[in-house]
Design an enzyme around this catalytic site. Structure first.
Site, PDB file in Angstrom:
ATOM      1  CB  VAL A  61       1.872  -7.983 -41.191  1.00  0.00           C
ATOM      2  CG1 VAL A  61       1.573  -8.733 -42.487  1.00  0.00           C
ATOM      3  CG2 VAL A  61       3.330  -7.562 -41.153  1.00  0.00           C
ATOM      4  CB  ALA A 106      -3.985  -8.101 -38.929  1.00  0.00           C
ATOM      5  CE  LYS A 107      -0.155 -12.710 -33.501  1.00  0.00           C
ATOM      6  NZ  LYS A 107      -1.191 -13.720 -33.224  1.00  0.00           N
ATOM      7  N   GLY A 108       0.696  -7.877 -35.192  1.00  0.00           N
ATOM      8  CA  GLY A 108       1.629  -6.773 -34.956  1.00  0.00           C
ATOM      9  C   GLY A 108       2.691  -7.195 -33.975  1.00  0.00           C
ATOM     10  CG  ASP A 147       0.530 -12.978 -30.011  1.00  0.00           C
ATOM     11  OD1 ASP A 147      -0.367 -13.722 -30.441  1.00  0.00           O
ATOM     12  OD2 ASP A 147       1.744 -13.277 -30.102  1.00  0.00           O
TER      13      ASP A 147
END
Ligand code: GLU
Length: 395
Positions: A61, A106-108, A147
């Protein structure tokens, strides 16, 4: 452990509304900030060790890129969902802005429990996911990082997969890499170092002496374990309880980092550490300690337990551990909460330094960011300030 009844994306939007009102922000700007700009959902096959094919679901995202390329980690967890990733992506936008580095957010994530998978399965899953998201990431577009449940090992696979597609090595596509392929000195412990710096400043302002102060840490991954090491070594605080995903331990006399870490290395968990009593992930939050460091997942302090938090300082090593309602309760009870977007921003700050070094092909010593050149070949320099050789699986 995390309260799944609370939707992190809705929490994020509530926070934006509250902050926006206070800042007098335009309603249209608030709408922009409440919507991620781009979302990629991927379902991809992975060959498992038993020969079967399993489909995994993953996300990337991209929330906002107004201040620079998208930036944010990738997590592997069985409870990953799109709303969680949306919230985490937005928090990265605020985080990079708070510390003034030129990135967006952003992050995944992949819905998977890597603790039940072999290394080969994790590698094949990581490489296939990297290949799927390679259409939206890149050193000037979107730069992932570690993460929850990911580390330098996974970052190396992602860099390699991306580079294989381009035909040459592109270290700047990802941060949190091992040193010998363009990682940065200081990155593995950076999140925890930032966290303990924030605790130190909060202690100064509230007149707390950190020497001998009691501390409890929820989560013993990269952030929690290094926080234990640094708060004990640099400030002489006494960590009396720690937990990980399998359970927790308490010893009022104190738990020494070196011993707990060695036990976790040997057994895979802090649980069963000699001389300790067990404590749950819920009970650790309610201990009467000076400093509480939630360093695991979001939504662990909610309106249901916020009134029972007895710590004087809560340092959010995790992203989103406190809900909006819980925050209000703790504020009323004079519990000083150091918010995630500041308290855990040390990780992305050193990610930025790593990225700059990669783009410049120019590597610095740990004590002189931007300053002194070191050769990637001089192995004696590859020692973290924590005094241990930096191996990418060691927090
Ligand atoms: N996953 C970390 C965070 O939540 C690090 C992100 C990064 O270095 O890009 O801040």
């Amino acid at each position: 452990m995390a309260d799944k009844k609370v939707n992190p994306f809705e929490e994020m939007k509530k926070m934006v509304d509250m902050a926006g009102k206070r800042l007098g922000l335009d309603a249209g700007v608030l709408e922009v900030l409440k919507h991620p700009k781009r979302e990629l959902h991927v379902n991809f096959p992975v060959r498992m060790d038993d020969g079967s094919i399993k489909i995994f679901t993953g996300y990337r995202v991209q929330h906002n890129e107004a201040r620079g390329p998208y930036k944010g980690g990738i997590r592997y967890h069985q409870n990953v969902d799109i709303d969680e990733v949306r919230a985490l992506a937005a928090w990265m936008t605020w985080k990079t802005a708070v510390v003034g580095i030129p990135y967006g957010g952003a992050k995944g994530g992949i819905i998977a429990n890597p603790k039940t998978m072999s290394v080969g399965e994790i590698e094949r899953m990581t490489r296939r996911y990297a290949s799927e998201i390679s259409i939206v990431i890149g050193p000037h577009k979107d730069i992932p990082a570690p993460d929850v449940n990911t580390s330098g090992r996974e970052m190396a696979w992602i860099m390699d997969t991306y580079s294989m597609q381009k035909g040459y090595s592109i270290p700047g596509v990802i941060t949190g890499k091992p040193l010998n392929i363009g990682g940065s000195l200081g990155r593995p412990e950076a999140t925890s170092r930032g966290l303990v710096f924030c605790v130190r400043e909060a202690a100064k302002r509230t007149g707390m002496d950190l020497k001998g102060a009691t501390c409890a840490i929820q989560g013993y991954g990269n952030v929690g374990a290094f926080a234990h090491k640094l708060i004990e070594r640099d400030f002489g605080s006494k960590v009396i309880a720690v937990t990980d995903s399998k359970g927790g331990i308490i010893n009022e006399k104190g738990l020494r980092y070196d011993d707990v870490w060695a036990h976790k290395q040997k057994t895979g968990s802090v649980v069963g550490f000699p001389g300790s009593k067990p404590i749950s992930n819920e009970a650790i939050l309610e201990l009467k300690v000076d400093v509480l460091l939630p360093c695991a997942l979001e939504n662990v302090i909610t309106k249901d337990n916020a009134g029972k938090i007895k710590a004087k300082i809560v340092g959010e090593g995790a992203n989103g551990p406190t809900t909006v309602d819980a925050d209000a309760i703790m504020w009323k009870n004079k519990v000083l909460v150091l918010p995630d977007i500041m308290a855990n921003a040390g990780g992305v700050t050193v990610s930025y330094f790593e990225w700059v070094q990669d783009l410049a092909n120019y590597f610095w010593t740990e004590d002189a960011p931007g300053g002194r050149f070191i050769s990637l070949l001089s192995s004696e320099k590859r020692v973290s300030s924590c005094g241990s050789p930096m191996r990418y699986h060691r927090p």
